[in-house]
Design a protein around this motif. Sequence first.
Motif, PDB file in Angstrom:
ATOM      1  N   SER A 209      -6.800   5.794 -13.932  1.00  0.00           N
ATOM      2  CA  SER A 209      -6.749   5.257 -15.276  1.00  0.00           C
ATOM      3  C   SER A 209      -5.558   4.805 -15.704  1.00  0.00           C
ATOM      4  N   ASP A 210      -5.344   4.157 -16.663  1.00  0.00           N
ATOM      5  CA  ASP A 210      -4.076   3.637 -17.475  1.00  0.00           C
ATOM      6  C   ASP A 210      -3.264   4.993 -17.732  1.00  0.00           C
ATOM      7  N   ALA A 211      -3.954   5.897 -18.390  1.00  0.00           N
ATOM      8  CA  ALA A 211      -3.666   7.155 -18.716  1.00  0.00           C
ATOM      9  C   ALA A 211      -3.090   8.152 -17.662  1.00  0.00           C
ATOM     10  N   GLU A 212      -3.550   7.984 -16.229  1.00  0.00           N
ATOM     11  CA  GLU A 212      -3.012   8.791 -15.285  1.00  0.00           C
ATOM     12  C   GLU A 212      -1.919   7.897 -14.889  1.00  0.00           C
ATOM     13  N   ARG A 213      -1.776   6.583 -14.893  1.00  0.00           N
ATOM     14  CA  ARG A 213      -0.505   5.714 -14.421  1.00  0.00           C
ATOM     15  C   ARG A 213       0.591   6.334 -15.597  1.00  0.00           C
ATOM     16  N   CYS A 214       0.393   6.387 -16.660  1.00  0.00           N
ATOM     17  CA  CYS A 214       1.355   6.847 -17.570  1.00  0.00           C
ATOM     18  C   CYS A 214       1.706   7.971 -17.469  1.00  0.00           C
ATOM     19  N   ALA A 215       1.052   8.982 -16.738  1.00  0.00           N
ATOM     20  CA  ALA A 215       1.314  10.439 -16.468  1.00  0.00           C
ATOM     21  C   ALA A 215       2.456  10.451 -15.464  1.00  0.00           C
ATOM     22  N   VAL A 216       2.434   9.518 -14.500  1.00  0.00           N
ATOM     23  CA  VAL A 216       3.027   9.549 -13.145  1.00  0.00           C
ATOM     24  C   VAL A 216       4.360   9.713 -13.430  1.00  0.00           C
ATOM     25  N   PRO A 217       5.187   8.763 -14.350  1.00  0.00           N
ATOM     26  CA  PRO A 217       6.722   8.952 -14.493  1.00  0.00           C
ATOM     27  C   PRO A 217       6.967  10.400 -15.182  1.00  0.00           C
ATOM     28  N   VAL A 218       6.186  10.558 -15.970  1.00  0.00           N
ATOM     29  CA  VAL A 218       6.447  12.192 -16.788  1.00  0.00           C
ATOM     30  C   VAL A 218       6.415  13.053 -15.730  1.00  0.00           C
ATOM     31  N   THR A 219       5.485  13.149 -14.911  1.00  0.00           N
ATOM     32  CA  THR A 219       5.233  14.159 -13.929  1.00  0.00           C
ATOM     33  C   THR A 219       6.445  14.137 -13.112  1.00  0.00           C
ATOM     34  N   ALA A 220       6.679  13.061 -12.199  1.00  0.00           N
ATOM     35  CA  ALA A 220       7.834  12.714 -11.286  1.00  0.00           C
ATOM     36  C   ALA A 220       9.267  12.630 -11.934  1.00  0.00           C
ATOM     37  N   GLY A 221       9.221  12.982 -13.227  1.00  0.00           N
ATOM     38  CA  GLY A 221      10.871  12.981 -13.729  1.00  0.00           C
ATOM     39  C   GLY A 221      11.458  11.596 -13.842  1.00  0.00           C
ATOM     40  N   THR A 222      10.827  10.531 -14.020  1.00  0.00           N
ATOM     41  CA  THR A 222      11.548   9.197 -13.894  1.00  0.00           C
ATOM     42  C   THR A 222      10.908   8.546 -15.203  1.00  0.00           C
ATOM     43  N   SER A 223      11.600   7.467 -15.648  1.00  0.00           N
ATOM     44  CA  SER A 223      11.172   6.793 -16.605  1.00  0.00           C
ATOM     45  C   SER A 223      10.547   5.687 -16.306  1.00  0.00           C
ATOM     46  N   HIS A 224       9.984   5.280 -15.069  1.00  0.00           N
ATOM     47  CA  HIS A 224       9.206   4.115 -14.741  1.00  0.00           C
ATOM     48  C   HIS A 224       8.547   4.515 -13.439  1.00  0.00           C
ATOM     49  N   VAL A 225       7.270   3.837 -13.298  1.00  0.00           N
ATOM     50  CA  VAL A 225       6.807   4.114 -12.008  1.00  0.00           C
ATOM     51  C   VAL A 225       6.583   2.518 -11.511  1.00  0.00           C
ATOM     52  N   ALA A 226       6.472   2.228 -10.185  1.00  0.00           N
ATOM     53  CA  ALA A 226       6.229   0.885  -9.805  1.00  0.00           C
ATOM     54  C   ALA A 226       4.762   1.187  -8.720  1.00  0.00           C
ATOM     55  N   PHE A 227       3.639   0.757  -8.896  1.00  0.00           N
ATOM     56  CA  PHE A 227       2.541   0.668  -8.059  1.00  0.00           C
ATOM     57  C   PHE A 227       2.624  -0.641  -7.281  1.00  0.00           C
ATOM     58  N   ILE A 228       2.462  -0.204  -5.842  1.00  0.00           N
ATOM     59  CA  ILE A 228       2.582  -1.498  -5.101  1.00  0.00           C
ATOM     60  C   ILE A 228       1.271  -1.586  -4.079  1.00  0.00           C
ATOM     61  N   SER A 229       1.009  -2.767  -3.887  1.00  0.00           N
ATOM     62  CA  SER A 229      -0.291  -2.946  -2.784  1.00  0.00           C
ATOM     63  C   SER A 229      -0.168  -4.385  -2.256  1.00  0.00           C
ATOM     64  N   THR A 230      -0.901  -4.651  -1.166  1.00  0.00           N
ATOM     65  CA  THR A 230      -0.911  -5.939  -0.776  1.00  0.00           C
ATOM     66  C   THR A 230      -2.121  -6.699  -1.120  1.00  0.00           C
ATOM     67  N   VAL A 231      -1.791  -7.921  -1.662  1.00  0.00           N
ATOM     68  CA  VAL A 231      -2.863  -8.802  -1.893  1.00  0.00           C
ATOM     69  C   VAL A 231      -3.256  -9.741  -0.689  1.00  0.00           C
ATOM     70  N   LYS A 232      -4.169 -10.021  -0.110  1.00  0.00           N
ATOM     71  CA  LYS A 232      -4.683 -10.890   1.114  1.00  0.00           C
ATOM     72  C   LYS A 232      -4.813 -12.226   0.300  1.00  0.00           C
ATOM     73  N   ASN A 233      -4.014 -13.086   1.215  1.00  0.00           N
ATOM     74  CA  ASN A 233      -4.155 -14.411   0.893  1.00  0.00           C
ATOM     75  C   ASN A 233      -4.322 -15.293   2.105  1.00  0.00           C
TER      76      ASN A 233
END
Length: 289
Positions: free
Chosen positions: A30-54
């Motif tokens: 969820s967006d709330a869980e995504r926002c919790a990642v930098p807080v828990t990791a001790g960073t200001s930002h988080v980047a989520f990466i994935s591969t898009v098939k084309n």
Amino acid sequence: MSLQVTIVHACQRAGQGGSPTAVVDEMPLSDAERCAVPVTAGTSHVAFISTVKNDSDRPTMSLRFFTAAGELPACGHGTVAALAVLAERAGRREYEAVLGSGGRTFLGQATRVGARYQAAFDPGPVDLRAIHTAGSGPILSALGIDPLEGLARCRIASVGRPRMLVEVSDREVLAGLAPDMTRLRDACDQLGLLGCYVYSPPTPDGRAAARMFAPSIGVPEDVANANSTACLAAHLADHGYPSLEVDMGDSLGEPAAITATTRPGPEGHTLVQVGGTATITTINSISLA
């Protein structure tokens, strides 16, 4: 829920400091869980990466960026961090990828130099416009800058989201700024700005310093801000500065540096390339409640 998080120090200066940034493989959150990642990791930002098939031979790597306050359409140092991780996984000294973020696709490159990666990317077109006194006054006042003195040195610039560029007289003035973050957030919110990028005039060889204040996105001060540096490069391209190297992070004890180059593009547009050096430091497992 447990996540594997790679911590990257993005946009380092002389191998030191940089902005600690979390990089995570895309997964159902969820967006709330995504926002919790930098807080828990001790960073200001988080980047989520994935591969898009084309249909092309090169798949697009999708990037999404979050702070504790929500999603961002773009994040410069987050892109540098993601490129370092992707290059490390590819196991190649020279790495290039098509990246997708904020509704656009663009090229990014990373080169391994020793234990670090030098990454650069196309931040997209920079929109520059003037700002009137009524809009800039509350922001300059919150920064501790006399609005009557600062207005002539302000521009609104956007790559994804607008921010205000503010020039001060020198590095000493820049270092002495102590903004009222509550007032600054309110003033930026009124104008729909993500924050203010305050910078010193570049030296003849293009060396400058800057501080990025972005309380509206939950980051009172950013260690490094590559997209704002790209905006500055576009702003100064017609003033005899085809390249810049901007020092940031000193006030936070994390020395950072961002490089940007410009060249003329079609229809009078300025094309910008921006980047920095990144080091992958740790891979941690964190738990989200």
